[in-house]
Design an enzyme around this catalytic site. Structure first.
Site, short mmCIF file in Angstrom:
data_model
loop_
_atom_site.label_atom_id
_atom_site.label_comp_id
_atom_site.label_asym_id
_atom_site.label_seq_id
_atom_site.Cartn_x
_atom_site.Cartn_y
_atom_site.Cartn_z
N MET A 130 0.83 -1.20 0.00
CA MET A 130 0.00 0.00 0.00
C MET A 130 0.86 1.26 0.00
SD MET A 130 -2.95 -0.83 2.81
CE MET A 130 -3.56 -2.47 3.12
N GLY A 136 2.28 7.93 2.77
CA GLY A 136 1.96 7.49 4.13
C GLY A 136 0.60 6.84 4.21
N GLN A 248 -10.12 -6.09 11.05
CA GLN A 248 -9.39 -7.30 11.43
C GLN A 248 -7.89 -7.04 11.52
OE1 GLN A 248 -10.59 -11.28 10.22
NE2 GLN A 248 -8.59 -11.58 9.27
N GLU A 249 -7.37 -6.26 10.59
CA GLU A 249 -5.94 -5.92 10.65
C GLU A 249 -5.61 -5.22 11.95
OE1 GLU A 249 -2.63 -3.08 8.40
OE2 GLU A 249 -4.55 -3.51 7.42
N GLN A 343 12.63 0.82 32.34
CA GLN A 343 13.14 1.66 33.43
C GLN A 343 13.44 0.82 34.68
OE1 GLN A 343 13.82 4.85 33.11
NE2 GLN A 343 14.40 5.30 35.23
N GLY A 371 -2.09 2.12 10.21
CA GLY A 371 -2.71 3.44 10.41
C GLY A 371 -2.19 4.00 11.72
#
Length: 384
Positions: A130, A136, A248-249, A343, A371
């Site tokens: 993609m 982006g 789903q992703e 930490q 995303g």
């Protein structure tokens, strides 16, 4: 350590039996190879065939195409065990949770019978292309084109940040088949490109901050000719297909984030119990206990939410904004856990020989891919 001590509502006995097979595979075949694969910058391709033999790839594919016909929760188990016990980004989730769904949902009968059995066996590794340099998250701004020439498309353009890019045998390429139509999303299509096509080139295996073992690549398309029958679904419907599969992703990303956060917490409890300062275990200091108590509470909430989302998705009820919210919340939690756990490791946490250092680096990208989390907020905000 294992995930068995957690009280889960998403899984039944069959799921948990499957988990044991997955766990044994991760502990035997994946985890011991982490360092070697990280050094090479790529996972050994033979591991895909081994995973395929055990039914760990694409378990949701219908039986008529050689699959097991299972629900997405089996995919989630692979993701959880990979993050918790494998500690390696294999690329399995991209292949099984994302790419295969496009072919099952939108592929022609010929495409399904050609590719699905090979994806299940691990004979064919897949990627989806993609992102482009300069675009982006803006899929409507694609520059890669597929122009018609007789009964073929001629593809030109480039992609970047492509997971499985070096190993892929088949790439689902997002292209513009119509550069004039408005709105622009109506011109987006998805075309299957075999890696042996003339004009297809792999660029660099990109040098990343983390996930060292995961091949992430540039891809170039220079007059790549593919038959028009390689179009996935209908021409011009690509953007709609992409949007419909994103829940789903994003749920898949949330699953991996939650499991990796749990592993970081468990490792840190063990580390602070064994490491001493001023004559007593670090775990005995109130600050340590309070930090870990806070994390444990949030992880408990996280697992409950994740099971809720998995159960909704299994019933095909998970909405796009709910998927976005899951991705946003669990990856933000993952980063909080990683940073606090590092930490508590002190100077050791900054050394790559300790798992927390590698996990901390790997976690940074989860708020970006699938995303960005800023985009997730925008998507959720639009529904208010």
């Amino acid at each position: 350590m294992s995930l068995d001590s957690l009280s889960r509502t998403a899984y039944d006995d069959d799921h948990e039996a499957f988990r044991q097979t997955v766990r044994q595979f991760m502990e035997k075949e994946i985890a011991p190879n982490q360092a070697a694969w990280a050094e090479a910058g790529i996972v050994d391709k033979d591991i895909w065939l081994k995973a395929g033999e055990l039914g760990l790839l694409c378990p949701t594919v219908p039986e008529e195409y050689g699959g097991l016909g299972l629900d997405f929760r089996y995919n989630a188990i692979v993701a959880e065990e990979s993050s918790y016990n494998g500690r390696v980004t294999t690329g399995f989730s991209l292949h099984s949770d994302i790419v295969v769904n496009y072919i099952v949902s939108y592929g022609s009968e010929e495409q399904k019978r050609e590719w699905l059995p090979k994806m299940i066996s691990g004979e064919v590794v897949t990627a989806i292309a993609m992102t482009e340099p300069g675009t982006g998250s803006d899929l409507q701004g694609l520059k890669t084109t597929a122009k018609k020439d007789g009964n073929h498309y001629v593809i030109n353009g480039s992609k970047t940040y492509i997971t499985n890019g070096q190993n892929a045998d088949l790439v689902l390429v997002c292209v513009k088949t119509d550069t004039e139509v408005q709105p622009a999303w109506k011109g987006v299509s998805i075309v299957l490109v075999e890696a042996n096509r003339e004009g297809f080139e792999r660029g660099r295996n990109l040098d990343k901050i983390g996930m060292d073992e995961a091949d992430t690549s540039e891809l170039f398309f220079n007059d790549v000719r593919v038959p028009m029958t390689n179009c996935l679904g209908e021409e011009g419907k690509g953007f709609i297909y992409l949007m419909s599969e994103l829940p789903q992703e994003r749920l898949s990303i949330a699953v991996s984030a939650q499991a990796s956060a749990q592993r970081a917490f468990d490792d840190t409890v063990e580390f602070t119990r064994d490491r001493k300062a001023f004559g007593k275990p670090i775990l005995d200091f109130q600050n340590t206990r309070f930090v870990l108590a806070d994390i444990k509470s949030k992880l408990q909430v996280g697992w409950a939410h994740l099971d809720w989302a998995l159960n909704r998705h299994a019933k095909k009820e998970l909405t796009a904004e709910e998927g976005a919210a899951a991705k946003l919340w669990h990856t933000d939690l993952q980063w909080e856990v990683m940073d606090k756990c590092l930490q508590l490791h002190g100077g050791a946490g900054y050394m790559n020989e300790y798992p927390i250092a590698r996990a901390w680096r790997a976690a940074r990208v989860t708020r970006i891919f699938g995303g960005t989390n800023e985009i997730m907020k925008e998507l959720i905000g639009r529904t208010l």
